[in-house]
Design a protein around this motif. Structure first.
Motif, mmCIF file in Angstrom:
data_model
loop_
_atom_site.group_PDB
_atom_site.id
_atom_site.type_symbol
_atom_site.label_atom_id
_atom_site.label_comp_id
_atom_site.label_asym_id
_atom_site.label_seq_id
_atom_site.Cartn_x
_atom_site.Cartn_y
_atom_site.Cartn_z
ATOM 1 N N LEU A 171 -25.966 -28.607 -33.881
ATOM 2 C CA LEU A 171 -25.043 -27.570 -33.418
ATOM 3 C C LEU A 171 -25.318 -26.238 -34.116
ATOM 4 O O LEU A 171 -25.307 -25.182 -33.475
ATOM 5 N N VAL A 172 -25.576 -26.308 -35.411
ATOM 6 C CA VAL A 172 -25.889 -25.061 -36.135
ATOM 7 C C VAL A 172 -27.127 -24.417 -35.511
ATOM 8 O O VAL A 172 -27.170 -23.212 -35.248
ATOM 9 N N ASP A 173 -28.104 -25.245 -35.242
ATOM 10 C CA ASP A 173 -29.345 -24.740 -34.649
ATOM 11 C C ASP A 173 -29.088 -24.171 -33.254
ATOM 12 O O ASP A 173 -29.617 -23.121 -32.889
ATOM 13 N N LEU A 174 -28.253 -24.884 -32.509
ATOM 14 C CA LEU A 174 -27.925 -24.443 -31.149
ATOM 15 C C LEU A 174 -27.254 -23.077 -31.200
ATOM 16 O O LEU A 174 -27.536 -22.193 -30.384
ATOM 17 N N GLU B 294 -34.551 -25.072 -42.948
ATOM 18 C CA GLU B 294 -35.797 -24.317 -43.153
ATOM 19 C C GLU B 294 -37.028 -25.156 -42.841
ATOM 20 O O GLU B 294 -38.133 -24.625 -42.740
ATOM 21 N N ASP B 295 -36.846 -26.477 -42.709
ATOM 22 C CA ASP B 295 -37.988 -27.382 -42.533
ATOM 23 C C ASP B 295 -38.286 -27.537 -41.036
ATOM 24 O O ASP B 295 -37.582 -28.246 -40.318
ATOM 25 N N ALA B 296 -39.324 -26.859 -40.574
ATOM 26 C CA ALA B 296 -39.602 -26.808 -39.129
ATOM 27 C C ALA B 296 -39.835 -28.206 -38.547
ATOM 28 O O ALA B 296 -39.330 -28.531 -37.470
ATOM 29 N N ALA B 297 -40.598 -29.043 -39.268
ATOM 30 C CA ALA B 297 -40.924 -30.365 -38.742
ATOM 31 C C ALA B 297 -39.658 -31.205 -38.594
ATOM 32 O O ALA B 297 -39.446 -31.893 -37.588
ATOM 33 N N LEU B 298 -38.810 -31.131 -39.604
ATOM 34 C CA LEU B 298 -37.590 -31.913 -39.585
ATOM 35 C C LEU B 298 -36.646 -31.406 -38.488
ATOM 36 O O LEU B 298 -35.992 -32.194 -37.797
ATOM 37 N N MET B 299 -36.601 -30.076 -38.339
ATOM 38 C CA MET B 299 -35.713 -29.516 -37.313
ATOM 39 C C MET B 299 -36.182 -29.885 -35.901
ATOM 40 O O MET B 299 -35.377 -30.008 -34.982
ATOM 41 N N ALA B 300 -37.500 -30.079 -35.753
ATOM 42 C CA ALA B 300 -37.999 -30.511 -34.440
ATOM 43 C C ALA B 300 -37.404 -31.884 -34.105
ATOM 44 O O ALA B 300 -36.991 -32.149 -32.968
ATOM 45 N N ARG B 301 -37.359 -32.753 -35.105
ATOM 46 C CA ARG B 301 -36.763 -34.080 -34.881
ATOM 47 C C ARG B 301 -35.270 -33.955 -34.603
ATOM 48 O O ARG B 301 -34.709 -34.663 -33.772
ATOM 49 N N VAL B 302 -34.604 -33.038 -35.348
ATOM 50 C CA VAL B 302 -33.164 -32.848 -35.148
ATOM 51 C C VAL B 302 -32.891 -32.408 -33.716
ATOM 52 O O VAL B 302 -31.983 -32.912 -33.050
ATOM 53 N N ARG B 303 -33.702 -31.480 -33.225
ATOM 54 C CA ARG B 303 -33.496 -30.993 -31.858
ATOM 55 C C ARG B 303 -33.690 -32.112 -30.838
ATOM 56 O O ARG B 303 -32.915 -32.274 -29.905
#
Lengths: 551, 288
Positions: B280-283, B100-109
């Motif tokens: 992968l979940v995000d993908l 749910e954390d957009a900033a963190l997910m940007a780093r994950v991507r």
């Protein structure tokens, strides 16, 4: 060729061939169906063919005594032909291996055509096959002229030339079968190494005997370089080749050193192969053919001396710059780096000595592609040695190491310097040894020159670009503190440069093919020349051994 | 031969001569000495500052006391500390929170892309779409489950790997080991194909259904829907790891399948494995 051997030499040749055949037979039996056995069979068949050939001419009339008044150039003729054949083969494999990087499926699905096998076939083919034969052919020519004496005998030169080519054939066919010591530029296995040792020591003896019989009080610079090349390569080859075979019936051996000691020995060898094989030897070539072709005296005898000893002394230290930021202790890296930096001075001394020799002959450089080959070679020698010293600096090396920049640097030296000086020298020497007025087609030499220059520039510029991009991509971090690019990203970015490199290599290869053709036509069809320097001349002076010491 | 004056340069030759070749007696140009001295001074300075000369069992350490290994260790440590500002959250926080954390997910991507390309893409492909023998990770349900935790576990222990907690999945070699004969296998092949393709029922398919219930359903389920608890693929969809044509299915039944995925425990750090699972979940979320 056999008819030129004295009766005693024919007998000695027969004994050598029979001995080689027996060794081949033993190898074939011990090695069975493996690569060792295949090599044994190859040696056996070659030696038997040689034996029959020799026997077929065994009873020919002995050579006339007048031959001793002439230089012996037949080994140089065969050497030039072999050098050009190896050039075409080695560069052909080079184009192929370059194409593999852009089109990896281009292995024809054959084991022997995989990248790991044809890459050493390319490097050995061009360095040892082409470069080595060009060095042997020109050194025989130069040592006779500058010593004003004939080779001490006929057999020695043939043994060196043909024996050396047997080494090249065993090495390259071995790679195709997967036989390798896995040391870069020292891939051949123990039995091939031992054979090269025998050949190389003979080469050294032939050289020393020629020098001992010289009719000139002074030893010309070119001979210093050729001699350093022969002597130091023997030393490097022996130490780096120390290995223990698994058994005397297999090709496999293990190096005597291990770990970082092995790595340092390998790069002490590797960089001095660059120094004494690819630099000293070819400087010897340059110091003879460039001034003779230009019709100019060497710019400075004193600069020759300082450059020679500078290069010879300092190269010995610099091999460790291939192992920056590795397990090699830092102090060894420091020494490699600092000596690499000082090395620039004598290197540029040699390049400057060559280019300044051309003062008063620049109009010839403009008109004569042969001399232009040698001039461009000297320029590339200067560029490459500068780049070499620069890349040896640790912080620069941290960007360039493991990238295509290294490959570009090597090819600036190999194509721009080594191959260019060889082609120039060969084009100068071929009409002289075949007693022709000139090359069959000077226009074709001109075309070869431009193909070679264009090919080198395309290749080197492509690799500079690709190498620096690669190095930067590998070290770029994003805001998150992780790598910005994956390795595959960098491969995708390399692809256009890999294609450009293949095109550059193809140009260079095409030039070599034209050169081959031109040399063949010169030897067979060009109008003969009456003037030549094949006679030792009616020089009444006795060999120098009977004279006072020169200085 | 006597020294002669060269008309171009005005210099004398040395008096040496070889086959017409001569040398001038030009003094060594001054820049040669200049640069020799400058470079030598630089080197002496460098030797004083850095580790340089061997002294028997030790070496001169240099005034800067520089040590390659110590400096690289320090830099790696500093970089890890800097990265910890977000990697520690990845390690500790629940997957749902991170997703749910957009900033963190940007780093994950950003980081997941290169981690995936450097470690996973050689089998699963740059787009994670798989290939012959390697499953797609963006379509269908991955063999061992699609949740972040399931993916994380698979990445850590691998499948049929040498990790002690490895996931194991063995499909027996029904043909080779003589469990089913060739005719029976052909019947099962026909039935399995009918699960995902509109094929008119035949006797053979009916026979195949019986054999399937007796031999395959224990793992693949009555309807062939698979079971991600034990790493069994769904046979009713159109996604195939080893190919969905008759020949490939026959091959799978005849020889069995024991796919291998290495364990990344010890090869990638905890935060890296978690980034990959989240990536992968995000993908999969954004997959078309």
């Amino acid at each position: 060729m056999i008819a030129q051997l004295t009766l005693g030499e024919r007998r000695a040749g027969l004994i050598i061939l029979v001995a080689i055949a027996l060794v081949g037979l033993a190898m074939a039996i011990a090695g069975g169906n493996g690569p060792f056995g295949v090599h044994g069979a190859l040696v056996l068949v070659g030696a038997i063919a040689g034996t029959f050939w020799l026997l077929g001419h065994y009873l020919d009339a002995p050579p006339r005594a007048e031959r001793l008044r002439e230089y012996y150039d037949d080994p140089s003729k065969v050497g030039v032909a072999l050098a050009m054949i190896w050039a075409v083969a080695g560069m052909g494999f080079g184009v192929w291996v370059a194409a593999l990087l852009a089109w990896p499926e281009f292995t024809l699905d054959q084991e022997w055509a995989s990248f790991g096998r044809i890459r050493p076939i390319h490097t050995t083919g061009v360095i040892f096959g082409f470069g080595g034969n060009a060095l042997i052919a020109t050194s025989f020519y130069v040592m006779q002229r500058t010593c004003r004496t004939r080779l001490p005998d006929q057999l020695g030169a043939w043994f060196v030339l043909l024996g050396y080519n047997l080494f090249c054939v065993l090495a390259t066919t071995g790679y195709a079968m997967g036989v390798t010591q896995s040391k870069e530029y020292a891939e051949p296995e123990w039995y091939v190494d031992l054979w090269l040792l025998v050949v190389w020591v003979t080469y050294f003896i032939v050289y020393l005997r020629t020098l001992a019989h010289r009719r000139e009080p002074h030893i010309y610079v070119a001979n210093w370089y050729y001699l350093a090349f022969v002597l130091v390569v023997a030393m490097l080859h022996i130490v780096n080749g120390l290995a223990v075979p698994v058994s005397f019936g297999t090709d496999k051996s293990y190096p005597l050193f291990s770990g970082v000691q092995d790595a340092l020995t390998e790069w002490w060898y590797g960089h001095n192969a660059v120094a004494f094989f690819l630099t000293s030897g070819f400087l010897g070539m340059m110091y003879y053919f460039l001034p003779v072709r230009a019709g100019r005296p060497i710019y400075s005898y004193r600069l020759s001396i300082i450059s020679f000893w500078g290069i010879t002394f300092m190269y010995m230290w610099v091999g460790s710059h291939h192992l920056h930021y590795t397990a090699l202790p830092q102090w060894v890296q420091t020494l490699g780096m600092t000596f690499s930096i000082i090395l620039l001075v004598p290197s540029w001394g040699s390049a400057a000595n060559a280019l300044l020799t051309l003062n008063g002959a620049w109009h010839k450089v403009r008109d004569d592609a042969t001399l232009r080959f040698m001039m461009v070679a000297a320029v590339f020698y200067g560029l490459t040695t500068f780049e070499g010293s620069f890349l040896a600096i640790r912080s620069v090396n941290s960007l360039s190491h493991y990238t295509d920049w290294t490959v570009g640097h090597v090819h600036a030296g190999a194509l721009g310097w080594v191959a260019m000086i060889s082609f120039g020298s060969v084009y100068a020497m071929v009409p002289w040894i075949w007693k022709r007025r000139a090359m069959y087609s000077p226009a074709l030499v001109e075309v070869h020159f431009w193909l070679a220059l264009a090919g080198t520039l395309i290749y080197v510029i492509a690799m500079w670009n690709s190498g620096i991009i690669q190095g930067l991509m590998w070290r770029t971090y994003n805001e998150s503190g992780t790598l910005a690019y994956s390795f595959v990203d960098s491969l995708v970015a390399m692809r256009p440069y890999y294609i450009a490199r293949t095109v550059g290599g193809l140009c260079f290869f095409a030039g070599a093919v034209l050169g081959c053709l031109n040399i063949y036509l010169t030897a067979t069809r060009a109008p003969a020349s009456s003037a030549g320097d094949s006679a030792v001349t009616a020089d009444p002076r006795p060999p120098v051994g009977a004279m006072q010491p020169a200085e | 031969m006597k020294p002669e004056r060269d008309p171009v340069t005005g210099r004398l030759t040395t008096g040496h001569e070889w086959n017409g070749l001569t040398e001038l007696d030009t003094p060594v140009p001054k820049p040669v000495y200049f640069f020799l001295i400058v470079f030598l001074l630089f080197c002496v300075g460098y030797w004083l500052l850095m580790p340089a000369w061997p002294l028997g069992t030790t070496y001169t350490k240099g005034l800067l006391h520089q040590d390659e290994r110590a400096s690289v260790t320090a830099r790696v440590k500093a970089a890890a500390e800097q990265r910890a500002s977000w990697t520690s959250m990845i390690e500790v926080d629940h997957a749902a929170t991170v997703l749910e954390d957009a900033a963190l997910m940007a780093r994950v991507r950003e980081t997941g892309r290169t981690l995936f390309a450097d470690n996973c893409a050689m089998c699963h492909g740059m787009e994670a779409r798989g290939g012959p023998g390697f499953p797609s990770l963006v379509s269908g349900t991955p063999l061992w489950g699609a949740t972040t935790d399931a993916l994380f576990q698979t990445i850590m222990v691998g499948i049929n790997s040498d990790h002690p907690d490895s996931r194991t999945s063995q499909m027996p070699a029904f043909g080779r080991d003589g469990i089913l004969d060739a005719t029976q296998i052909d019947a099962v092949v026909a039935y399995v194909r009918s699960l995902s393709q509109p094929i008119a029922p035949t006797d053979r398919i009916a026979k195949g259904r019986e054999l399937f219930a007796a031999n395959c359903a224990a793992c693949h389920g009555e309807g062939g829907n698979g079971n991600s608890e034990i790493g069994v693929p769904d046979l009713t969809d159109t996604r195939w790891i080893y190919g969905g044509d008759s020949a490939s299915i026959r091959q799978s039944i005849w020889r069995g399948r024991q796919g291998h995925m290495p364990s990344w425990d010890g090869r990638l750090q905890l935060w890296q494995r978690r980034v990959l699972a989240l990536y992968l979940v995000d993908l999969r979320r954004h997959a078309p």
